[in-house]
Design an enzyme around this catalytic site. Sequence first.
Site, PDB file in Angstrom:
ATOM      1  CE  LYS A  37     -74.224  -1.832  29.695  1.00  0.00           C
ATOM      2  NZ  LYS A  37     -73.569  -0.591  29.813  1.00  0.00           N
ATOM      3  N   GLY A  41     -69.317   0.890  24.609  1.00  0.00           N
ATOM      4  CA  GLY A  41     -70.456   0.910  24.921  1.00  0.00           C
ATOM      5  C   GLY A  41     -70.906   2.180  25.817  1.00  0.00           C
TER       6      GLY A  41
END
Length: 279
Positions: A68, A130
């Site tokens: 990501k 995250g």
Amino acid sequence: MQVNRDTQLCISVSARPSEHGNRFHNYLYEKLGLNFIYKAHRVEDIDGAIAGVRALSIRGCSVSMPHKQRVLELVDEVDESAAVIGAVNTVVNTDGHLKAYNTDVLAVSQLLTERAVDPTLPVLLRGSGGMASAVAGAFYRAGFKAVTILARNERAGRALASSYGWDWVPHEDQLSDASLATAHPAVLVNVTPLGMEGADESETLAFPLSFIDSARVIVDAVALPVATPLVRAARERSQQIIHGGDIIALQAAEQFKLYTGVELSPQLVQEAEEYASIH
């Protein structure tokens, strides 16, 4: 549906791909008669994968851990939803121009607005990974200021809190030392594996009962199962709930809209999510 040269491809890239995206998106493509197909891929070489998205005119790409952050450096434009937390979960390819989004942030932001959660309420958010960053970013975008991050990982917890000017505590007993107005916040947010099926603490409440008793809103990002111990406790107390099923369905619907331009009705989102979760 018959695949042909005009079929638009959407993919997901992850170290541990699941079937949820395949089922959710392909169900809706067939239901709505759209000439799209969706395929999950296990990927280690994210640079090569994103280059392939561009070279092969792949319309959309869902991005999962551990890729990501790296994707930010590989695209042409970053939407505010991804920039605010420094992490991407969606890439859209428009004639070779790659734009990155974070639909987890978009989904939680939308849910907070739709459910009319008061941004002046004090919030306790448990987690620092995250997904916690995405949920925290959504609360920030929605205007919440009285937020405390509860996280045992001091480095990650402090970093997440300081990025928004919030407080961090390693344990709920230390809330009275934070600047939060009350030791029992009105909004409790769990973004940890506590309550997750298969986890060591699958039957563990993410917050003490005294906190839950005095809360007004419960947010639990765990999607498997939706009815976590925290969500069950909130239902017993008739509190307002945003659960992991709400989040995962809406973020997938946001991706679907970015890829296809089609905005789904709540009924279709629910139908697709039920299909993705059961089969």
